[in-house]
Scaffold this active site. Structure first.
Site, mmCIF file in Angstrom:
data_model
loop_
_atom_site.group_PDB
_atom_site.id
_atom_site.type_symbol
_atom_site.label_atom_id
_atom_site.label_comp_id
_atom_site.label_asym_id
_atom_site.label_seq_id
_atom_site.Cartn_x
_atom_site.Cartn_y
_atom_site.Cartn_z
ATOM 1 N N HIS A 1 -85.404 15.265 -51.444
ATOM 2 C CA HIS A 1 -86.201 15.200 -50.423
ATOM 3 C C HIS A 1 -86.789 16.655 -50.075
ATOM 4 C CE1 HIS A 1 -87.420 13.453 -46.295
ATOM 5 N NE2 HIS A 1 -87.393 14.820 -45.933
ATOM 6 N N GLU A 2 -86.034 17.479 -49.896
ATOM 7 C CA GLU A 2 -86.656 18.808 -49.632
ATOM 8 C C GLU A 2 -87.448 19.280 -50.939
ATOM 9 O OE1 GLU A 2 -86.704 19.588 -46.648
ATOM 10 O OE2 GLU A 2 -85.066 18.373 -45.903
ATOM 11 N N HIS B 1 -91.032 18.561 -50.276
ATOM 12 C CA HIS B 1 -91.597 19.485 -49.568
ATOM 13 C C HIS B 1 -92.008 20.675 -50.255
ATOM 14 C CE1 HIS B 1 -91.348 17.256 -45.768
ATOM 15 N NE2 HIS B 1 -89.940 17.254 -45.869
ATOM 16 N N GLU C 1 -94.464 14.974 -44.973
ATOM 17 C CA GLU C 1 -93.320 13.915 -45.241
ATOM 18 C C GLU C 1 -93.681 13.015 -46.387
ATOM 19 O OE1 GLU C 1 -90.492 13.845 -44.131
ATOM 20 O OE2 GLU C 1 -90.858 15.841 -42.996
#
Length: 503
Positions: free
Chosen positions: A267-268, A271, A297
């Site tokens: 997930h990160e 980003h 997001e």
């Protein structure tokens, strides 16, 4: 004598110089925040709060200087090309909001935010909401005051929402939430009542955090994370911090959780991929900055869910897993896929929630903070209200506030940001549908570990655009239509219908 074109070029160059200086001050503050969350000794908080407050004040003064307004006025009267017009539009928006807010209020918000973060950490560690409550109440007062300075005739909560998502009306987000409630609640109930048994415990056990970290580093290697411009660290609440030259990833580990740290890291990574995909030559300007929180997001949710939670990814990644954890040698890619996509309503933690119930967590938080900001909910009543809505939406009540209203760090920085997680999920599904049309068999690319074509498509259509387009314009440019929940609901219904063998 300078021509009108030369004067316009000079004014634009001066505006860019000012904007770059402001961005550098903000980016320096971002690094101090990263340090506070990952490396700073606990006793450093008083000084760090003052340091961040000073940087906030400097940036505010640079932005609100009279000369900034003069340059904007001059440039807005010119016939600018698309990129210059976008820069002026974005700086104007920031300027108009910032010039409305007194510098001393900016400093108070920054200092209180810095003080609130360690207070939240203590409150969570000790399960004492009353430790955090005074900071939370103070932050509400300060952010409402700021919102009233910016737009005295608007709902303060909407003004706060526009900080992170300036071009997507909150009313449209509420409509999407209604569509998701209508589509997801029956699907979740169908899974609970009629779903087939799946390999939910394929990765059961206890695990050394050091071994988990080694696996997550290998995952980042396989995803082609640029270590020359990034790093992996541990934080109480995972986040990414950085620019196109330095995008740092954090995650966290639990001895009894195997899959969650992997998805947190991916997930990160999503980003970070966005940050690293921004234009190097536009660093420090709106053309080299991410569009919005919701778009950001969409990138993290895309990589976490549309890549990491696919069976194709686990076919590729499972050999690396078994290198670190030989006890999983008999786990198949199908087992791993099912374990990674189990739906469970009794999970109390948002960041560990599945793709479907996740949005019930978001809706719960959004409702509570809207009530709190509006003055309809006292700070001391937040834990009880949280537990009430958890029971209503997910049929479970947390035993402690640490598992409940203290689990997220977000309220230490303000309000009206949780909606963007769901906006991101919805747009991620829309992006995946477009990529399926434009790339040749993207699922096979994932199966082979060839992520470059997918990343390059996202870089070309999202990352490199910076803030050239408004949010709604960018969504249409990338996918050919406005933001819609249709693709996410179709994706969720098909995917989980197959996993749980629903009729």
């Amino acid at each position: 004598m300078a021509t009108a074109e030369q004067e316009s070029d000079s004014a634009y160059a001066e505006l860019l110089d000012r904007e770059r200086r402001i961005s550098n001050v903000e980016n320096a503050g971002m690094i101090l925040y990263w340090d506070q969350q990952t490396k700073m000794p606990e006793g450093g908080t008083p000084a760090r709060a003052k340091q961040l407050s000073a940087l906030q004040s400097i940036g505010h003064e640079l932005l609100t200087d009279e000369r900034t307004g003069e340059l904007l006025d001059e440039l807005e009267s010119e016939d600018l090309d698309d990129e210059r017009a976008a820069v002026v539009r974005e700086v104007r928006r920031k300027y108009d909001r910032a010039v409305s807010v007194p510098s001393d209020l900016v400093e108070k918000i920054s200092e209180t935010t810095s003080e609130a973060q360690p207070a939240w950490q203590r409150a969570k560690a000790e399960d004492e909401f009353e430790t955090f409550a005074p900071y939370l109440e103070r932050l509400r007062e300060l952010h409402i005051e700021r919102a009233e300075h910016i737009a005295p005739d608007e709902d303060p909560y909407e003004v706060m929402f526009e900080d992170g998502e300036p071009y997507l009306p909150l009313e449209r987000v509420d409509e999407i939430f209604d569509e998701l409630r209508e589509g997801l609640v029956p699907l979740i109930e169908d899974i609970e009542e009629n779903g087939a048994d799946i390999a939910a415990d394929a990765f059961a056990g206890t695990f050394d955090p050091a071994d988990q970290e080694a696996l997550c580093r290998d995952a980042l290697d396989l995803l082609n994370y640029d270590w020359d411009r990034g790093r992996l660290d541990i934080a109480p609440h995972p986040f990414m911090s950085g620019t196109q030259f330095d995008a740092r990833v954090t995650t966290r580990f639990h001895e009894d959780e195997f899959v969650d740290p992997i998805f947190s890291t991916i997930h990160e990574f999503g980003h970070a991929t966005y940050q690293l995909g921004l234009r190097d030559d536009a660093y420090g300007t709106p053309l080299g900055q991410s569009r919005s929180s919701g778009i950001h997001e969409s990138q993290s949710r895309f990589w976490e869910n549309h890549v990491g939670r696919t069976e194709a990814f686990w076919e590729f990644f499972l050999p690396t897993v078994t290198e670190h954890f030989p006890e999983f040698d008999d786990v198949t890619a199908e087992d791993a896929y099912e374990a990674a996509n189990q739906v469970f309503t009794d999970n109390l933690i948002r960041v560990e929630a599945d793709e479907l119930t996740y949005h019930m967590h978001i809706i719960l938080r959004s409702e509570i903070e809207q009530e709190f900001v509006a003055g309809d909910l006292d700070v001391d009543d937040i834990p009880a209200r949280w537990n009430e809505l958890m029971d209503e939406y997910l049929g479970v009540r947390p035993d402690t506030d640490s598992e409940g209203c203290l689990q997220d760090i977000h309220w230490t920085s303000g309000f009206a940001s949780f909606q963007n997680y769901t906006v991101g999920s919805v747009f991620a599904a829309q992006l995946w549908a477009t990529i399926e049309e434009e790339l040749d068999d993207p699922m096979e690319l994932i199966r082979e570990g060839d992520f470059a074509p997918i990343r390059d498509w996202l870089t070309e259509n999202i990352h490199e655009q910076g803030q050239k387009y408004t949010t709604d314009e960018l969504i249409e440019e990338a996918t050919g239509e406005p933001l819609t929940a249709e693709y996410f609901l179709d994706y969720a219904t098909e995917k989980y219908g197959e996993i749980y063998e629903l009729d």
